[in-house]
Design a protein around this motif. Structure first.
Motif, PDB file in Angstrom:
ATOM      1  N   VAL A   1       0.840  -1.202   0.000  1.00 11.35           N
ATOM      2  CA  VAL A   1       0.000   0.000   0.000  1.00 11.35           C
ATOM      3  C   VAL A   1       0.871   1.245   0.000  1.00 11.35           C
ATOM      4  O   VAL A   1       0.642   2.191  -0.774  1.00 11.35           O
ATOM      5  N   VAL A   2       1.881   1.259   0.865  1.00 10.66           N
ATOM      6  CA  VAL A   2       2.784   2.414   0.948  1.00 10.66           C
ATOM      7  C   VAL A   2       3.464   2.661  -0.394  1.00 10.66           C
ATOM      8  O   VAL A   2       3.506   3.800  -0.889  1.00 10.66           O
ATOM      9  N   LEU A   3       3.991   1.595  -0.994  1.00  7.40           N
ATOM     10  CA  LEU A   3       4.705   1.746  -2.261  1.00  7.40           C
ATOM     11  C   LEU A   3       3.755   2.191  -3.377  1.00  7.40           C
ATOM     12  O   LEU A   3       4.135   2.996  -4.239  1.00  7.40           O
ATOM     13  N   SER A   4       2.523   1.679  -3.362  1.00 10.17           N
ATOM     14  CA  SER A   4       1.550   2.045  -4.401  1.00 10.17           C
ATOM     15  C   SER A   4       1.274   3.539  -4.423  1.00 10.17           C
ATOM     16  O   SER A   4       1.120   4.141  -5.500  1.00 10.17           O
ATOM     17  N   PHE A   5       1.200   4.154  -3.241  1.00 11.71           N
ATOM     18  CA  PHE A   5       0.869   5.575  -3.194  1.00 11.71           C
ATOM     19  C   PHE A   5       2.106   6.475  -3.103  1.00 11.71           C
ATOM     20  O   PHE A   5       1.979   7.695  -3.278  1.00 11.71           O
ATOM     21  N   LEU A   6       3.257   5.876  -2.864  1.00  9.71           N
ATOM     22  CA  LEU A   6       4.490   6.665  -2.881  1.00  9.71           C
ATOM     23  C   LEU A   6       5.018   6.849  -4.307  1.00  9.71           C
ATOM     24  O   LEU A   6       5.499   7.921  -4.664  1.00  9.71           O
ATOM     25  N   LEU A   7       4.917   5.806  -5.121  1.00  8.10           N
ATOM     26  CA  LEU A   7       5.505   5.864  -6.457  1.00  8.10           C
ATOM     27  C   LEU A   7       4.952   6.991  -7.328  1.00  8.10           C
ATOM     28  O   LEU A   7       5.722   7.645  -8.042  1.00  8.10           O
ATOM     29  N   PRO A   8       3.623   7.245  -7.330  1.00  9.10           N
ATOM     30  CA  PRO A   8       3.155   8.393  -8.112  1.00  9.10           C
ATOM     31  C   PRO A   8       3.793   9.710  -7.677  1.00  9.10           C
ATOM     32  O   PRO A   8       4.110  10.562  -8.517  1.00  9.10           O
ATOM     33  N   LEU A   9       3.992   9.879  -6.369  1.00  7.99           N
ATOM     34  CA  LEU A   9       4.632  11.096  -5.873  1.00  7.99           C
ATOM     35  C   LEU A   9       6.094  11.163  -6.305  1.00  7.99           C
ATOM     36  O   LEU A   9       6.594  12.227  -6.695  1.00  7.99           O
ATOM     37  N   ILE A  10       6.777  10.026  -6.249  1.00  8.97           N
ATOM     38  CA  ILE A  10       8.178   9.981  -6.684  1.00  8.97           C
ATOM     39  C   ILE A  10       8.267  10.282  -8.177  1.00  8.97           C
ATOM     40  O   ILE A  10       9.187  10.970  -8.639  1.00  8.97           O
ATOM     41  N   GLY A  11       7.292   9.778  -8.952  1.00 12.27           N
ATOM     42  CA  GLY A  11       7.255  10.082 -10.376  1.00 12.27           C
ATOM     43  C   GLY A  11       7.108  11.572 -10.627  1.00 12.27           C
ATOM     44  O   GLY A  11       7.734  12.131 -11.536  1.00 12.27           O
TER      45      GLY A  11
END
Length: 332
Positions: free
Chosen positions: A264-274
Motif C-alpha cells: 500500500v505504501v509503495l503504491s501511493f508513494l511511487l506516483p509522488l516519486i514520479g
C-alpha cells in the motif's frame, strides 16, 4: 449548486492528445513484449534509454571539445552497467567453476563505482579548470544528471531481473513470467499517474501548480494523478497477488505473515516519486529555456521527456525492495 464543467479542448490540444495516444500505443506495443520476454530483449529495449546522454549534453545549447562528449558517454555507460558487472564478478569469485554470466546477477542492488565516481569528479573539475568552454556549472550538471541517467537505467534493469534472482527455480516458465509483476507495477504507477494527471488536468485543471517550472501542471491534475494512479497501482498488486503472482514475497498482500502495508505504501508513494522526477527534469528544461529534451517521440518529446518519471520511480523501487529484502525495512 454549481456543477463543475470540464474544460473545452481547442484544436491544438486535440491534436496533441491524438499524437500522444498514437505514440504511447506504439511504445506500449514494443515495450510490453520486451518486458515479458525479459533477458536480453529487455536489455536491448533499454539501450534507447542511453540516448538520454546525448539529450543531456544537447540541452545546454553549448559546443564542447570532443573529449568532453567522449568522457560523458564513458561515464554514463560505465556507471549504468556497473551493478551487473559487480554482481557477475561477485558470482564468479564465489563459485568460479559453476559461474555463468547472467543479467540476474544483481548483487546487493543498484549502485555506483566509488572509484570511478571520484575519478569522474576529478576529471570534470580538471576540464573546468583548464578549458574555458566547460565551466563549473557544466561539471556539476554533467556529473549529477549523468548519475541520474545511469541509476535510472540500473533501476529499470533491476526491477525486471531482481525477482528472478530470488526464485529457487528461475528456469521454470512460471517463475520467469511471474517475475515480470514488479516491473509492470512500476510501469503502471508511473504511466497511470502521468495519464490520470494529464486527463484530469486538461479537463478539470483550474489552478496552476508551479507555472515557472511546469506551465501546464495543475493542482487538480496532481491530486488526480496521485490518488487515481495509486489506486490503480494497488488494484494491480491485489489482482496479481490474488492469482499467485505477488510483486515480491516481501510485498505479498495475502497469506500468512504478509506485510500488506508495504504494498500500500509503495503504491501511493511511487506516483509522488514520479512527480518529483518529472518536476526535476522540467526544472532543468526551464533553466536552459527549452520545451523538450528531444523530438524522437514527436509530441512526447525525447527520451528524457518520457523517462524522467521512470528514472526516479525505478531508482526508488530498487532501493525500497533492496532494503526490505535485506531486513532493513525499518529504514523506510
Amino acid at each position: 449548486m454549481n456543477r463543475i464543467k470540464p474544460n473545452e479542448l481547442d484544436e491544438k490540444k486535440k491534436h496533441s492528445l491524438v499524437s500522444r495516444i498514437v505514440v504511447a500505443a506504439l511504445l506500449i506495443a514494443v515495450a510490453v513484449p520486451c518486458i515479458f520476454l525479459g533477458g536480453w530483449f529487455w536489455f536491448a529495449f533499454l539501450t534507447i534509454f542511453l540516448l538520454a546522454c546525448f539529450e543531456m549534453i544537447h540541452a545546454t545549447g553549448k559546443k564542447y571539445p570532443i573529449y568532453v562528449y567522449a568522457f560523458a558517454y564513458v561515464f554514463v555507460l560505465a556507471e549504468a552497467y556497473w551493478f551487473i558487472a559487480k554482481g557477475n564478478v561477485e558470482a564468479y569469485l564465489a563459485n568460479p567453476d559453476g559461474y555463468s554470466f547472467s543479467l540476474s546477477n544483481t548483487g546487493e542492488g543498484i549502485g555506483v563505482s566509488v572509484v570511478f565516481l571520484v575519478a569522474s569528479i576529478i576529471v570534470y573539475w580538471a576540464i573546468a579548470l583548464f578549458d574555458h568552454r566547460f565551466d563549473l556549472f557544466d561539471a556539476v550538471y554533467f556529473l549529477a544528471v549523468g548519475l541520474l541517467i545511469s541509476l535510472g537505467f540500473q533501476g529499470l534493469l533491476f526491477v525486471r531481473y531482481f525477482p528472478l534472482s530470488l526464485s529457487d527455480d528461475s528456469s521454470s516458465s512460471f517463475a520467469y513470467y511471474g517475475s515480470v509483476t514488479l516491473l509492470l507495477f512500476v510501469c503502471i504507477a508511473t504511466v497511470m499517474n502521468d495519464t490520470w494527471a494529464y486527463f484530469v488536468g486538461i479537463f478539470f485543471g483550474r489552478h496552476k501548480m508551479i507555472p515557472a517550472v511546469s506551465p501546464n501542471k495543475t493542482w487538480e491534475g496532481f491530486f488526480g494523478g496521485w490518488i487515481l494512479g495509486g489506486a490503480t497501482c494497488l488494484a494491480f498488486a491485489l489482482l496479481t497477488d490474488y492469482f499467485g503472482f505477488p510483486l515480491l514475497d516481501s510485498l505479498a498482500i495475502f497469506g500468512a505473515g504478509s506485510k500488506w502495508w508495504w504494498a500500500v505504501v509503495l503504491s501511493f508513494l511511487l506516483p509522488l516519486i514520479g512527480d518529483v522526477g518529472d518536476l526535476t527534469f522540467s526544472l532543468i528544461k526551464r533553466h536552459f529555456g527549452i520545451k523538450d529534451f528531444g523530438f524522437i517521440f514527436l509530441a512526447h518529446g525525447g527520451v528524457l521527456d518520457r523517462a524522467d518519471s521512470f528514472t526516479f520511480t525505478a531508482m526508488f523501487t530498487a532501493v525500497f525492495v533492496s532494503l526490505l529484502n535485506s531486513g532493513l525495512g525499518f529504514l523506510l
